[in-house]
Design a protein around this motif. Structure first.
Motif, short mmCIF file in Angstrom:
data_model
loop_
_atom_site.label_atom_id
_atom_site.label_comp_id
_atom_site.label_asym_id
_atom_site.label_seq_id
_atom_site.Cartn_x
_atom_site.Cartn_y
_atom_site.Cartn_z
N SER A 1 0.85 -1.19 0.00
CA SER A 1 0.00 0.00 0.00
C SER A 1 0.88 1.24 0.00
N LEU A 2 0.33 2.33 -0.50
CA LEU A 2 1.05 3.61 -0.58
C LEU A 2 0.26 4.66 0.18
N SER A 3 0.99 5.52 0.90
CA SER A 3 0.35 6.62 1.61
C SER A 3 1.11 7.91 1.34
N VAL A 4 0.41 9.02 1.42
CA VAL A 4 1.06 10.32 1.27
C VAL A 4 2.13 10.46 2.35
N GLY A 5 3.32 10.86 1.95
CA GLY A 5 4.44 10.99 2.88
C GLY A 5 5.39 9.82 2.85
N ASP A 6 5.00 8.69 2.25
CA ASP A 6 5.88 7.52 2.17
C ASP A 6 7.12 7.84 1.33
N GLU A 7 8.25 7.29 1.76
CA GLU A 7 9.48 7.40 0.98
C GLU A 7 9.61 6.15 0.11
N VAL A 8 9.87 6.34 -1.18
CA VAL A 8 9.98 5.22 -2.11
C VAL A 8 11.20 5.43 -3.01
N LYS A 9 11.58 4.34 -3.69
CA LYS A 9 12.62 4.44 -4.71
C LYS A 9 11.94 4.52 -6.07
N ALA A 10 12.27 5.56 -6.82
CA ALA A 10 11.73 5.72 -8.17
C ALA A 10 12.77 5.25 -9.17
N GLN A 11 12.39 4.33 -10.05
CA GLN A 11 13.35 3.76 -11.00
C GLN A 11 12.73 3.71 -12.39
N VAL A 12 13.34 4.45 -13.31
CA VAL A 12 12.88 4.49 -14.70
C VAL A 12 13.35 3.22 -15.42
N ASP A 13 12.49 2.67 -16.28
CA ASP A 13 12.89 1.54 -17.12
C ASP A 13 13.98 2.03 -18.10
N GLU A 14 15.20 1.55 -17.87
CA GLU A 14 16.36 2.07 -18.61
C GLU A 14 16.29 1.72 -20.09
N ILE A 15 15.85 0.50 -20.41
CA ILE A 15 15.81 0.07 -21.82
C ILE A 15 14.85 0.96 -22.62
N THR A 16 13.65 1.19 -22.05
CA THR A 16 12.66 2.01 -22.75
C THR A 16 13.12 3.45 -22.88
N ARG A 17 13.71 4.00 -21.80
CA ARG A 17 14.22 5.37 -21.87
C ARG A 17 15.29 5.49 -22.96
N ASN A 18 16.19 4.51 -23.02
CA ASN A 18 17.30 4.60 -23.97
C ASN A 18 16.82 4.57 -25.43
N VAL A 19 15.85 3.71 -25.73
CA VAL A 19 15.37 3.67 -27.12
C VAL A 19 14.59 4.95 -27.44
N THR A 20 13.94 5.53 -26.43
CA THR A 20 13.20 6.78 -26.64
C THR A 20 14.15 7.93 -26.93
N ILE A 21 15.25 8.02 -26.16
CA ILE A 21 16.17 9.15 -26.37
C ILE A 21 16.90 9.03 -27.70
N ARG A 22 17.11 7.81 -28.18
CA ARG A 22 17.70 7.65 -29.52
C ARG A 22 16.77 8.27 -30.56
N ASN A 23 15.48 7.97 -30.41
CA ASN A 23 14.51 8.53 -31.37
C ASN A 23 14.43 10.05 -31.26
N HIS A 24 14.53 10.57 -30.02
CA HIS A 24 14.42 12.02 -29.86
C HIS A 24 15.63 12.74 -30.48
N SER A 25 16.82 12.26 -30.20
CA SER A 25 18.01 12.90 -30.79
C SER A 25 17.98 12.78 -32.32
N ALA A 26 17.43 11.66 -32.80
CA ALA A 26 17.33 11.47 -34.25
C ALA A 26 16.39 12.49 -34.89
N THR A 27 15.33 12.92 -34.19
CA THR A 27 14.43 13.92 -34.76
C THR A 27 15.16 15.25 -34.96
#
Length: 480
Positions: free
Chosen positions: A144-170
């Protein structure tokens, strides 16, 4: 502009209500800030407007890191604020700081996870509202999650990397289009997603295959050069003085982010995430070019592994086609050209044989002519694949008949085709258009045409013989 309006008004002895204009513009700016839909950002729902009004924002860390410790600042379930959410819920989470990029500027939002011990929240989309509110949408898979809870936020690295390749390519694509097509090219929209990129731009005509190949070559050349990408934050006024490209529809704050590639290859105002060097893009392939609006073209393209898979599929298809034609891949074009030439020759031969066969049939049909009141009448069923074939047969018979009326019928796929021709000497008494209109009713359809030739048909092939008899009756009674 207002100056132009004032000039026109002055010529017409009118005046412009400048205070009223300023008041209306001020109101429009406020409305635009509250509900803005440009460049991939979402219209701000009521619940988020409430959070913004209370000063909720999320500090973005995603330029420097994909993982960070953070605190839950707000939770929403079914569009309403709540203090806690439980396992199995669809939740929207606002964090005080986040490495997740929120959908904006055409770039898709990040996906990933929020976790802490037994808590696991899968982030399926990230949205950004206004300049600072980032909302993480997803599914609370465990805990469960509550306001004020401390969590670790982790971006999916594979998806981010393929997205930034496409962005720089534009950015490279934009620069290459301006280099090859001209400085009139301006970005008119974009989509930067993990699986592909889409780039809309101003241009007055379709881009030729040769020009597209040249654009693709230039982009890949810059990729191979492995040019560095630099980002600099500065005031909007300073950035515009550098000659950087800005998107007219984009909304910029007082401080902007200038993304430059190499030594003057590209300079654009952009808040998105990018590769460190152009070589990280790997490969660039244009897969389509099309029109989306008047004077706006769209290019869709792939980068990196997706571009490689696309090339490999094309090669497989090429080898398969070559194998079917029993030719080496490098001989495929020559083989196809030869086959097309042979096909055209065979087609001409078939048409010639058909003409000879129809000519013979037309001679045979003449012997079947029935004379009614001194008028030669032919009504006959023929084999034909189209109304055109039936008309050509009728014309051949008419030419040999010299004087008379011809009605030909054919069946194809449960339908009836009818063609009637009348020689010139009889058109003052009988008109093909009138004949075909009446006979088409018999076969369950409609028809019409000129006095000398008319066509029709219907959906009752079983009535074709009755239509032939109907012609004899019409001529015999002289009622047409």
């Amino acid at each position: 502009s207002v100056d132009i309006v004032q000039d026109v008004a002055r010529d017409e002895n009118l005046s412009v209500d400048l205070p009223g204009y300023e008041k209306a513009m001020s109101r429009q700016r406020t409305l635009s800030q509250e509900s803005w839909k440009g460049s991939g950002e979402e219209e701000i729902p009521k619940a988020y407007r409430g959070l913004l009004a209370r000063g909720f924002t999320s500090r973005f860390l995603g330029y420097q890191t994909l993982i960070s410790k953070t605190r839950v600042a707000a939770l929403l379930v079914d569009g309403k604020e709540t203090t806690s959410a439980h396992e199995g819920s669809r939740v929207e989470v606002v964090l005080d700081q986040t490495p997740f990029y929120g959908k904006a500027g055409g770039q898709a939002g990040d996906i990933g996870w929020l976790s802490d011990g037994k808590v696991r929240f899968r982030v399926t989309d990230t949205l950004k509202f206004n300049q600072g509110l980032v909302v993480h949408k997803g599914h609370l898979e465990a805990g469960s999650l509550s306001v004020g809870d401390e969590v670790k936020a982790q971006v999916d690295e594979i998806t981010r990397n393929v997205t930034i390749r496409n962005h720089s390519a534009t950015h490279l694509l934009h620069a290459a289009l301006r280099e090859i097509l001209g400085d009139h090219v301006k970005q008119a929209g974009s989509l930067v997603a993990p699986d592909r990129l889409r780039f809309d731009f101003s241009h007055f005509t379709q881009v030729s295959t040769e020009k597209l190949a040249e654009v693709e070559r230039v982009v890949n050349e810059h990729i191979r050069e492995n040019l560095p990408l630099h980002t600099t934050e500065m005031s909007k006024e300073e950035a515009m003085k550098t000659g950087a490209m800005a998107i007219f529809e984009e909304r910029y704050g007082k401080t902007v982010r200038l993304v430059s590639i190499g030594d003057g290859v590209s300079m654009e105002l952009c808040g998105g995430t990018h590769t460190k060097r152009t070589g990280d893009i790997g490969l660039f392939r244009i897969i389509s070019e099309s029109a989306v609006a008047a004077n706006v073209r769209r290019i869709e393209a792939l980068t990196g592994e997706a571009a490689l898979r696309y090339d490999q599929k094309l090669e497989r298809d090429l080898r398969t086609a070559a194998s079917l034609l029993k030719a080496a891949p490098d001989q495929l074009e020559e083989r196809v050209e030869r086959l097309l030439k042979e096909h055209k020759e065979k087609d001409r031969e078939i048409q010639s044989l058909k003409s000879k066969l129809l000519s013979k049939k037309s001679r045979d049909v003449l012997s079947e002519a029935r004379e009614i009141g001194g008028i030669k009448v032919i009504a006959r069923k023929m084999e034909a694949d189209s109304p055109k074939e039936l008309r050509e047969s009728a014309d051949r018979i008419k030419d040999r008949l010299v004087s008379g009326i011809v009605l030909l019928g054919a069946e194809k796929e449960g339908k009836v085709m009818l063609t009637c021709v009348v020689t010139k000497d009889l058109m003052d008494r009988f008109k093909a258009g009138d004949i075909i209109r009446q006979l088409s009713n018999i076969v369950g359809g409609k028809g019409g045409g000129r006095p000398d030739m008319a066509q029709g048909g219907g959906n009752k092939p079983e009535e074709l013989e009755n239509a032939f008899e109907g012609l004899y009756d019409l001529i015999g009674n002289g009622v047409v």
